[in-house]
Design a protein around this motif. Structure first.
Motif, PDB file in Angstrom:
ATOM      1  N   LYS A 146       0.829  -1.209   0.000  1.00 41.89           N
ATOM      2  CA  LYS A 146       0.000   0.000   0.000  1.00 41.89           C
ATOM      3  C   LYS A 146       0.866   1.262   0.000  1.00 41.89           C
ATOM      4  N   TYR A 147       2.075   1.171   0.619  1.00 39.00           N
ATOM      5  CA  TYR A 147       2.923   2.367   0.667  1.00 39.00           C
ATOM      6  C   TYR A 147       3.388   2.771  -0.729  1.00 39.00           C
ATOM      7  N   ILE A 150       0.443   4.554  -2.333  1.00 46.94           N
ATOM      8  CA  ILE A 150       0.287   5.924  -1.834  1.00 46.94           C
ATOM      9  C   ILE A 150       1.312   6.831  -2.494  1.00 46.94           C
ATOM     10  N   ALA A 151       2.552   6.353  -2.565  1.00 47.80           N
ATOM     11  CA  ALA A 151       3.606   7.171  -3.165  1.00 47.80           C
ATOM     12  C   ALA A 151       3.288   7.459  -4.637  1.00 47.80           C
ATOM     13  N   THR A 164      11.948   7.496  -0.884  1.00 45.40           N
ATOM     14  CA  THR A 164      11.024   7.951   0.151  1.00 45.40           C
ATOM     15  C   THR A 164      10.209   6.813   0.738  1.00 45.40           C
ATOM     16  N   VAL A 165      10.169   5.670   0.093  1.00 44.75           N
ATOM     17  CA  VAL A 165       9.388   4.551   0.629  1.00 44.75           C
ATOM     18  C   VAL A 165      10.269   3.326   0.891  1.00 44.75           C
ATOM     19  N   ALA A 169      11.428   2.376   4.702  1.00 44.51           N
ATOM     20  CA  ALA A 169      10.637   1.252   5.220  1.00 44.51           C
ATOM     21  C   ALA A 169      11.525   0.048   5.511  1.00 44.51           C
ATOM     22  N   PRO A 244      14.008   7.607  13.905  1.00 45.91           N
ATOM     23  CA  PRO A 244      13.379   8.250  15.063  1.00 45.91           C
ATOM     24  C   PRO A 244      11.933   7.808  15.257  1.00 45.91           C
ATOM     25  N   TRP A 245      11.262   7.413  14.141  1.00 48.29           N
ATOM     26  CA  TRP A 245       9.840   7.081  14.267  1.00 48.29           C
ATOM     27  C   TRP A 245       9.628   5.813  15.085  1.00 48.29           C
ATOM     28  N   ALA A 248       9.753   6.838  18.679  1.00 47.45           N
ATOM     29  CA  ALA A 248       8.589   7.684  18.939  1.00 47.45           C
ATOM     30  C   ALA A 248       7.330   6.847  19.053  1.00 47.45           C
ATOM     31  N   GLY A 249       7.212   5.833  18.187  1.00 43.64           N
ATOM     32  CA  GLY A 249       5.998   5.034  18.189  1.00 43.64           C
ATOM     33  C   GLY A 249       5.849   4.183  19.438  1.00 43.64           C
ATOM     34  N   VAL A 251       6.546   5.025  22.508  1.00 46.16           N
ATOM     35  CA  VAL A 251       5.990   5.788  23.624  1.00 46.16           C
ATOM     36  C   VAL A 251       4.851   6.633  23.094  1.00 46.16           C
ATOM     37  N   ARG A 252       3.667   6.063  23.099  1.00 42.84           N
ATOM     38  CA  ARG A 252       2.533   6.757  22.510  1.00 42.84           C
ATOM     39  C   ARG A 252       2.247   8.088  23.187  1.00 42.84           C
ATOM     40  N   SER A 254       4.272  10.129  24.764  1.00 46.13           N
ATOM     41  CA  SER A 254       5.288  11.178  24.856  1.00 46.13           C
ATOM     42  C   SER A 254       4.871  12.399  24.050  1.00 46.13           C
ATOM     43  N   VAL A 256       5.306  16.185  22.271  1.00 41.75           N
ATOM     44  CA  VAL A 256       6.279  16.673  21.314  1.00 41.75           C
ATOM     45  C   VAL A 256       6.957  17.912  21.894  1.00 41.75           C
TER      46      VAL A 256
END
Ligand code: ATP
Ligand code: MG
Lengths: 563, 284
Positions: A146-147, A150-151, A164-165, A169, A244-245, A248-249, A251-252, A254, A256
């Motif tokens: 699907k990515y 989308i691209a 970019t994908v 990924a 970084p994602w 980040a993911g 710790v829902r 946290s 910004v």
């Protein structure tokens, strides 16, 4: 929480047991170097520059080999994942070569490239290459189609889709490949250096083994382990930085932050920690260490480097004890949010209990490392002194015996914050036990016990309520006040004694300048039940300990120069 | 209008002639997915559809009837098995379509801001313009303060709003929206429906909007299409003539609204049952 403490204690316990077994001659010293000896060897290797040389050449081979293997592997792995013809072409070859232990290819590489740097770097590169290649390809294949849709729908060209994908990924699996590859690289380089090298950490291990220099062999193993550990941490840091994602993911909740917010919160955080370790209490350990050093100097032994290490090590352990105390008191419920003594960082929610325990472990680890080095210099006596101190520190508040909870707090503090520290410091300098030094440590031992006693006097009601049995809460207020006076009196009595015996220079008599304060403190403690005033007594007792100690130290220093 | 100017520049037919030719023309469309054991699954069969420029066209139909497949074909992500699709691209400076995909379609490795800017960045829209557009649409979906968050830090509804903002920021000639409000809470759904209406009323883009909610279709659309159970055909094709601007609460109180919703529901219910039968047979 408990597990974290255990996972810290188990290696420490192993090290201590190992050291003890070697020192008791149960383990054969020819085969098992004691941890302290290994550390001593490491320091010697570092001082001679040999360590830097070995480590830097090995690291250089690892990094060059890693880059040479990983970069083409990522590019080719991406292609393999994206294009099925390339996959069909390369997958069988990769699958065939991948399982061969790369070290087994070394002879062929040596035939082709000789014994120089090239063949070592190539061996590392080869072992990294296949791991990264296969992980990268697998990562690309696993991307949800699907990515790509989308691209495309957003107008991305083929090339843009790769960048970019496909690449971001696949990054998590690329990083996994790199982490595995880095582990392999270390293994392979050590093995390669066994065979044909004239420098490097593997070379060091091998040659020292051949001449039965077992301490250096162990030192090499330790260095390899540390390098491996640091490389893992390095890659994890890089992962946090380029993926970084992911972090980040996880710790829902946290929020910004902006970077300026982060900076000011860093400052605040440092401030909280400074408060948590309670630096104003460090005088209790700094004073006896300096006194021990001054006494040693007075008797003609002084090594500034060892003295500095002793000082830093004991402050680290003191900070660790403060943190551990806060943690266990919190867990036992001894300190409510309005309790006056401890730093209150846990109660006020500034640090989590977990963070405080972690800080304690870190401080203890620093203290232990320094201690181990001092053992390697000064020998068994310091080791056993250290073991007993650690045990005392552990049993002081930590369950199950909890010395502080059964009325043994004062006596423990008296012994360990007095004679033990002073004698220990002295021993590191002089490498001999001296009874006069034990005697001259007693005055400040009394004063440090008096500090604790003043604290318990103040908390007498609260401790009774929660069943914390301190000497004060057992004796009752009346007897406790008398005991406080005895502790203060004992201090000056023994000062007089050591001066009279000629153990301390006459100049230490200036410590008597603090006598009026002591007398007024004893009176004050006897005349009030007010917690606020008793809190003042506690603070001024600590001040008295500092001032008395400084004057005594000054006496020794003057005595050193004016004989 | 800017469109006409651009068309003349590239030598296309004058505006009057264009009005006759629909924005989207679908003829005898058939689409089959490869199925299990070498067979095929007919998702669409014999579908005819013409959507005039600027129409807001809503599609309802039972689950699995081929709505998403139709949108993917319209977006050019799949090629028809039979029949043909003609989509008119009037302004080459703008993308011809942007899709709001069904379900979560944010890139986990991009921040909210980068996700919304994604299409603009691929088309190399100047940075200043890009920043301004992203800010506008992040404000619109109420996610300005989450600009630097990653999708992993957002709720499902918030991620859906990010996808919506990305499609709108692209400023396409045709918006293809596949149940864009399905995972939103009631309040945000209402707010975004109104916001979409406002944008559409000023810009009059062509919209093909798939939804399971008949009320939503009647509130938003100029026209509502009902698709049959798989393979999908059109069962009903009606204009929705309620005057604009529309307000959801006053609209729902009108008798005509209730009548129409009820009529479509009767048909849809029959199809949903039929679709279930078909899928049951597929299993057997
Ligand atoms: N990738 C695929 N491979 C094979 N069959 C598919 C695929 N995608 C969809 N189908 C089939 O095509 C039919 C139509 O699918 P589509 O996704 O268009 O349905 P839909 O109307 O959008 O359903 P929903 O309302 O549940 O989203 C489904 O019945 C399904 O069996
Ligand atoms: Mg669908």
């Amino acid at each position: 929480m408990r597990n974290r403490l255990l996972s810290f204690l188990s290696p420490v316990a192993l090290l201590v047991a190992w050291e003890a077994l070697v020192r008791l001659k149960i383990l054969d010293i020819r085969f098992f170097a004691a941890p302290s000896q290994v550390l001593g060897r490491l320091v010697a290797m570092a001082a001679s520059g040999m360590l830097m040389d070995d480590v830097s050449i090995s690291l250089q081979r690892i990094f060059l080999g890693f880059l040479l293997g990983a970069l083409p592997a990522i590019a080719l792995g991406m292609l393999m994942g994206l294009s099925s013809p390339v996959r069909a072409l390369l997958a069988p070859i990769a699958a065939a070569i991948y399982p061969i232990p790369k070290i087994a290819i070394l002879p062929m590489i040596i035939i082709l490239f000789g014994l120089g740097e090239t063949s070592k770097i190539l061996t590392v590169a080869l072992s990294v290459f296949f791991l990264v290649l296969l992980n990268t390809a697998a990562g690309v294949l696993a991307i949800d189609p699907k990515y790509f849709d989308i691209a495309r729908n957003n107008g991305a060209s083929r090339w843009q889709i790769y960048w970019t994908v496909a690449f971001p990924a696949a990054l998590p699996s690329i990083m996994t490949g790199c982490q595995l590859g880095m582990g392999f690289a270390l293994t392979v380089i050590v093995g390669t250096e066994f065979l044909g090298a004239d420098r490097g950490i593997g070379y060091r291990i091998w040659t020292s083994y051949q001449v039965y220099d077992i301490e250096t062999t162990y030192a090499g193993l330790v260095v390899t382990a540390v390098i491996g550990w640091l490389l893992t941490i390095l890659l994890q840091e890089i992962e946090h930085w380029i993926i970084p994602w992911r972090a980040a993911g996880q710790v829902r909740t946290s929020s910004v932050h902006t970077s300026s917010q982060e900076q000011s919160s860093m400052k605040r955080y440092a401030g909280i920690w400074l408060k948590a370790v309670r630096p104003f209490s460090f005088t209790a350990s700094v004073i006896p260490v300096v006194l021990g050093g001054a006494a040693a100097a007075y008797y003609g032994f002084f090594n500034p480097w060892l003295f500095l290490l002793t000082l830093v090590g004991s402050v680290a352990i003191h900070a660790g004890t403060n943190l551990a105390n806060d943690y266990y008191d919190h867990m036992k419920g001894a300190d409510g949010p309005d309790s006056l003594g401890p730093s209150k960082v846990i109660q006020q929610g500034e640090l989590s209990p977990r963070a405080v325990l972690g800080g304690a472990i870190l401080a203890f680890a620093l203290g232990a490392a320094i201690g181990l080095y001092l053992v390697s210099v000064a020998g068994s006596f310091i080791f056993w002194l250290g073991v007993f101190s650690i045990l005392a520190g552990f049993f002081y508040t930590a369950s199950p015996a909890a010395l502080a909870y059964i009325g043994l707090g004062e006596i423990t503090v008296f012994i360990f914050m007095g004679p033990v520290i002073v004698l220990g410091t002295y021993y590191v300098q002089a490498q001999q036990v001296s009874w006069p030094v034990v005697l001259l440590s007693l005055p400040i031992g009394f004063l440090v016990a008096a500090i604790l006693h003043a604290n318990n006097l103040r908390d007498i009601e609260g401790d009774r309520a929660i069943g914390k049995r301190t000497l004060a809460s057992i004796l009752g207020r009346h007897s406790a006040v008398i005991e406080y006076a005895i502790l203060l009196g004992g201090c000056y009595l023994f000062l007089a004694l050591i001066i009279a015996l000629g153990i301390a220079p006459l100049w230490t008599i200036i410590a008597f300048l603090t006598l009026p304060t002591a007398i007024s403190l004893a009176r004050r403690a006897a005349s009030t039940v007010d917690t606020k005033i008793l809190n003042g007594v506690l603070r001024r007792t600590a001040q008295l300990h500092t001032n008395f100690g400084l004057l005594m130290i000054a006496g020794f220093v003057i005595g050193l120069f004016v004989k | 209008m800017g469109c006409d100017w651009a068309n003349e520049m590239i030598g296309m037919a004058p505006a009057a002639a264009q009005a006759a030719s629909p924005k989207i023309a679908v003829q005898h469309l058939e689409f089959a997915y490869p199925g299990a054991r070498g067979g095929t699954i007919m998702a669409l069969a014999g579908l005819n559809l013409a959507v005039p420029d600027g129409q807001f066209c809503c599609i309802v139909g039972p689950s699995g009837c081929g709505k998403s497949t139709l949108l993917r074909l319209l977006a050019g992500l799949e090629q028809p098995t039979r029949g043909n699709i003609a989509v008119r691209h009037d302004n080459p400076a703008l993308p011809v379509n942007s899709m709001v995909f069904q379900g979560d379609s944010t890139f986990p490795w991009l921040t909210v801001r980068e996700n919304v800017a994604y299409g603009l960045a691929q088309r190399h829209v100047p940075a200043a313009l890009r920043v301004a557009r992203v800010a506008t649409f992040l404000d619109m979906v109420g996610l300005r303060s989450f600009s630097d968050a990653y999708p992993g830090q957002l709720s499902g509804g918030m991620r859906q709003r990010v996808s919506l903002a990305r499609a709108l920021a692209n400023d396409p000639e045709i918006l293809l929206m596949d149940e864009p409000f399905a995972s939103l809470d009631e309040q945000n759904r209402l707010l975004l429906q109104l916001e979409l209406l406002r944008i559409w009323e000023t810009e009059r883009k062509t919209v093909v909007f798939v939804t399971h909610s008949i009320d939503e279709a009647l509130l938003l659309g100029d026209r509502v299409l009902l698709m049959s159970a798989r393979p999908g055909r059109l069962l009903l094709d009606e204009l929705v003539a309620f005057p604009r601007p529309r307000d959801p609460y006053t609209l729902k109180r009108e008798a005509a609204f209730g009548d129409m919703a009820y009529r479509i529901w009767e048909l849809l219910r029959r199809e949903v049952n039929r679709a279930r039968d078909i899928e049951m047979q597929g299993v057997a």
